[in-house]
Write a protein that holds these residues in place. Structure first.
Motif, mmCIF file in Angstrom:
data_model
loop_
_atom_site.group_PDB
_atom_site.id
_atom_site.type_symbol
_atom_site.label_atom_id
_atom_site.label_comp_id
_atom_site.label_asym_id
_atom_site.label_seq_id
_atom_site.Cartn_x
_atom_site.Cartn_y
_atom_site.Cartn_z
ATOM 1 N N ALA A 54 -4.033 -1.711 -4.064
ATOM 2 C CA ALA A 54 -2.615 -1.658 -4.432
ATOM 3 C C ALA A 54 -2.243 -2.835 -5.332
ATOM 4 O O ALA A 54 -1.475 -2.685 -6.297
ATOM 5 N N LYS A 55 -2.796 -4.009 -5.045
ATOM 6 C CA LYS A 55 -2.508 -5.186 -5.866
ATOM 7 C C LYS A 55 -3.052 -5.031 -7.284
ATOM 8 O O LYS A 55 -2.496 -5.576 -8.240
ATOM 9 N N GLU A 56 -4.151 -4.292 -7.412
ATOM 10 C CA GLU A 56 -4.789 -4.124 -8.723
ATOM 11 C C GLU A 56 -4.146 -3.023 -9.559
ATOM 12 O O GLU A 56 -4.432 -2.900 -10.753
ATOM 13 N N TYR A 57 -3.284 -2.227 -8.958
ATOM 14 C CA TYR A 57 -2.680 -1.118 -9.692
ATOM 15 C C TYR A 57 -1.736 -1.654 -10.764
ATOM 16 O O TYR A 57 -0.907 -2.522 -10.513
ATOM 17 N N SER B 55 0.827 -1.212 0.000
ATOM 18 C CA SER B 55 0.000 0.000 0.000
ATOM 19 C C SER B 55 0.858 1.256 0.000
ATOM 20 O O SER B 55 0.610 2.197 -0.756
ATOM 21 N N SER B 56 1.880 1.268 0.850
ATOM 22 C CA SER B 56 2.758 2.426 0.936
ATOM 23 C C SER B 56 3.550 2.610 -0.352
ATOM 24 O O SER B 56 3.713 3.733 -0.852
ATOM 25 N N LEU B 57 4.028 1.523 -0.933
ATOM 26 C CA LEU B 57 4.815 1.595 -2.159
ATOM 27 C C LEU B 57 3.986 2.145 -3.316
ATOM 28 O O LEU B 57 4.430 3.036 -4.051
ATOM 29 N N ILE B 58 2.769 1.633 -3.474
ATOM 30 C CA ILE B 58 1.916 2.100 -4.569
ATOM 31 C C ILE B 58 1.481 3.539 -4.327
ATOM 32 O O ILE B 58 1.415 4.347 -5.276
ATOM 33 N N TRP B 59 1.230 3.896 -3.086
ATOM 34 C CA TRP B 59 0.852 5.282 -2.779
ATOM 35 C C TRP B 59 1.982 6.236 -3.170
ATOM 36 O O TRP B 59 1.743 7.308 -3.726
ATOM 37 N N ASN B 60 3.215 5.845 -2.924
ATOM 38 C CA ASN B 60 4.347 6.681 -3.325
ATOM 39 C C ASN B 60 4.454 6.800 -4.847
ATOM 40 O O ASN B 60 4.787 7.868 -5.364
ATOM 41 N N ILE B 61 4.169 5.715 -5.553
ATOM 42 C CA ILE B 61 4.130 5.775 -7.019
ATOM 43 C C ILE B 61 3.079 6.786 -7.463
ATOM 44 O O ILE B 61 3.304 7.630 -8.342
ATOM 45 N N GLN B 62 1.905 6.690 -6.859
ATOM 46 C CA GLN B 62 0.809 7.601 -7.201
ATOM 47 C C GLN B 62 1.183 9.055 -6.900
ATOM 48 O O GLN B 62 0.903 9.952 -7.697
ATOM 49 N N GLN B 63 1.821 9.265 -5.759
ATOM 50 C CA GLN B 63 2.234 10.621 -5.395
ATOM 51 C C GLN B 63 3.195 11.187 -6.436
ATOM 52 O O GLN B 63 3.097 12.350 -6.819
ATOM 53 N N GLY B 64 4.129 10.352 -6.876
ATOM 54 C CA GLY B 64 5.097 10.797 -7.858
ATOM 55 C C GLY B 64 4.474 11.192 -9.181
ATOM 56 O O GLY B 64 4.980 12.064 -9.885
#
Length: 330
Positions: free
Chosen positions: A262-265, A239-248
Motif C-alpha cells: 500500500a505504501k508503494e502504490y 491497506s484498506s484505503l488503497i484497496w478501495n482505490i484499487q476497487q474503484g
C-alpha cells in the motif's frame, strides 16, 4: 451503548477465500466473548477481495460455533430473490438458532452489471418493486398473509418459535420512511454514504408505525480501525484505503494489500483527494480516540446501536481493533 460488527469477509493478498471465511468465524467468536450485540456478514458477488456471496451459507457455520451472539445478514439483496425463498431460509436459521437470527434486507446489486444479469432477470424492475417484495417477505416471516391471497395457502416452513428480526438497510430518507411504514428496524450505512444521517434517522423515528418491531430501533454502521497508537492505526488503515482505490479503478490487487504494498502504490492527485474523503468517513485512532468518536456519533444521531466495519490486511490487526474497542467500551 450497544456495539455490533459488520463483516465483509475480506481476503488479504496471500490468503485463500477459505482462510478469510475461517477468520470470519474467529471474529464472530471474539465478538461474542467481548460482549458485542450482533454479528452480520455481508453479501457480495464477484468482488475481488471479498469472500462471501451467500450469508445464508455462512450463518449456520458461524451459529454452530457460537452460542449466544445474534447473527444475521448485512444484507440479503432482495431484488435478486423471491421473498418466499428468503423467508424459508431465515425461518430455518431461526429454528436452528432460536432468538439469535436477524434478516437484514438491502436493494443494492452487490456486484457488477454482468453479475447482476447473471443473478437475476429484470433487476431494475425488482428494485422498483422492493416495497411490494418487502411486504410479501414480512407476511411470510410473520405468518400473517392476507386472507384470500394466493400466499395465504402456504407457509414459509419451518415456523420458528422466535421469528427472525427483520431490518431494512439504507442510506436515504426513502429507505428510512419504508422501514418506518412497515414497522421494521432500520440500519443506516454511514460508512458508504456522504449524507448526514441526522434528518434521515429523525424521519424514521417520527414516521414509525409498529409492525414486526413494536418500537423503532436503529443502527448506525461506521468504518473504524483502532490500534494501540494513532500512528499504528493510520498505518494499518492504509491497506484498506488503497484497496478501495484499487476497487474503484477495477485494477490491481486481488485482495487487501499489505501495508508495504500500500505504501508503494503511486497515488494520483485524484487518488489523494479520494483517500482524504474516505478518511473523513472513517474512525482511525487509539482506543480513547475511537471511543470518543463513537460516543459522539451515538449522541449526535440518537442511534440505538453502533455497528463497526473493519478491514485490514492482517487478520490479527482486525481482531485486535475490535478487541481494543470492546475492552474500552464494553
Amino acid at each position: 451503548m450497544k456495539l455490533s460488527i459488520l463483516d465483509q469477509a475480506p481476503i488479504s493478498t496471500g490468503q485463500t477465500a477459505r482462510d478469510a471465511l475461517e477468520q470470519s468465524v474467529l471474529l464472530a467468536q471474539t465478538a461474542e466473548k467481548l460482549g458485542y450485540t450482533r454479528y452480520w456478514i455481508a453479501e457480495h458477488h464477484n468482488i475481488p477481495g471479498l469472500a462471501c456471496p451467500a450469508p445464508e451459507v455462512m450463518l449456520p457455520y458461524i451459529g454452530a460455533r457460537t452460542s449466544k451472539i445474534r447473527i444475521g445478514s448485512g444484507a440479503v439483496l432482495l431484488p435478486h430473490y423471491k421473498p418466499y425463498k428468503v423467508a424459508e431460509l431465515y425461518n430455518l436459521l431461526a429454528t436452528l438458532f432460536p432468538g439469535r437470527i436477524d434478516i437484514g434486507i438491502g436493494r443494492a446489486p452487490g456486484g457488477s452489471a454482468e453479475v447482476t444479469n447473471a443473478l437475476s432477470d429484470n433487476f431494475l424492475r425488482n428494485v422498483w418493486k422492493l416495497p411490494e417484495s418487502l411486504k410479501e417477505l414480512l407476511h411470510f416471516i410473520n405468518n400473517d398473509q392476507p386472507d384470500g391471497s394466493e400466499s395465504a395457502k402456504i407457509k414459509a416452513a419451518p415456523l420458528p418459535d422466535v421469528r427472525p428480526e427483520p431490518w431494512l438497510l439504507g442510506t436515504s430518507k426513502k429507505s428510512a420512511m419504508l422501514a418506518a411504514e412497515y414497522g421494521m428496524a432500520y440500519a443506516f450505512g454511514l460508512f458508504m454514504s456522504d449524507k448526514d444521517p441526522q434528518d434521515i434517522l429523525q424521519v424514521y423515528y417520527d414516521s414509525f408505525m409498529p409492525g414486526s418491531t413494536k418500537t423503532p430501533q436503529s443502527i448506525l454502521t461506521v468504518s473504524a480501525i483502532c490500534a494501540e497508537t494513532t500512528e499504528q492505526a493510520e498505518e494499518i488503515a492504509l491497506s484498506s484505503l488503497i484497496w478501495n482505490i484499487q476497487q474503484g479503478k477495477g485494477e490491481g490487487f486481488s485482495g487487501v494489500p499489505s501495508i508495504e504494498a500500500a505504501k508503494e502504490y503511486k497515488l494520483t492527485a485524484d487518488d489523494n483527494q479520494t483517500v482524504e474523503n474516505m478518511k473523513r468517513k472513517m474512525i482511525i485512532g487509539d482506543p480513547s480516540q475511537v471511543k470518543e468518536r463513537l460516543i459522539d456519533l451515538h449522541k449526535k444521531y440518537n442511534a440505538d446501536e453502533i455497528m463497526i466495519l473493519t478491514i485490514t490486511y492482517s487478520p490479527e490487526d482486525r481482531i485486535k481493533s475490535y478487541e481494543l474497542i470492546g475492552e474500552e467500551m464494553l
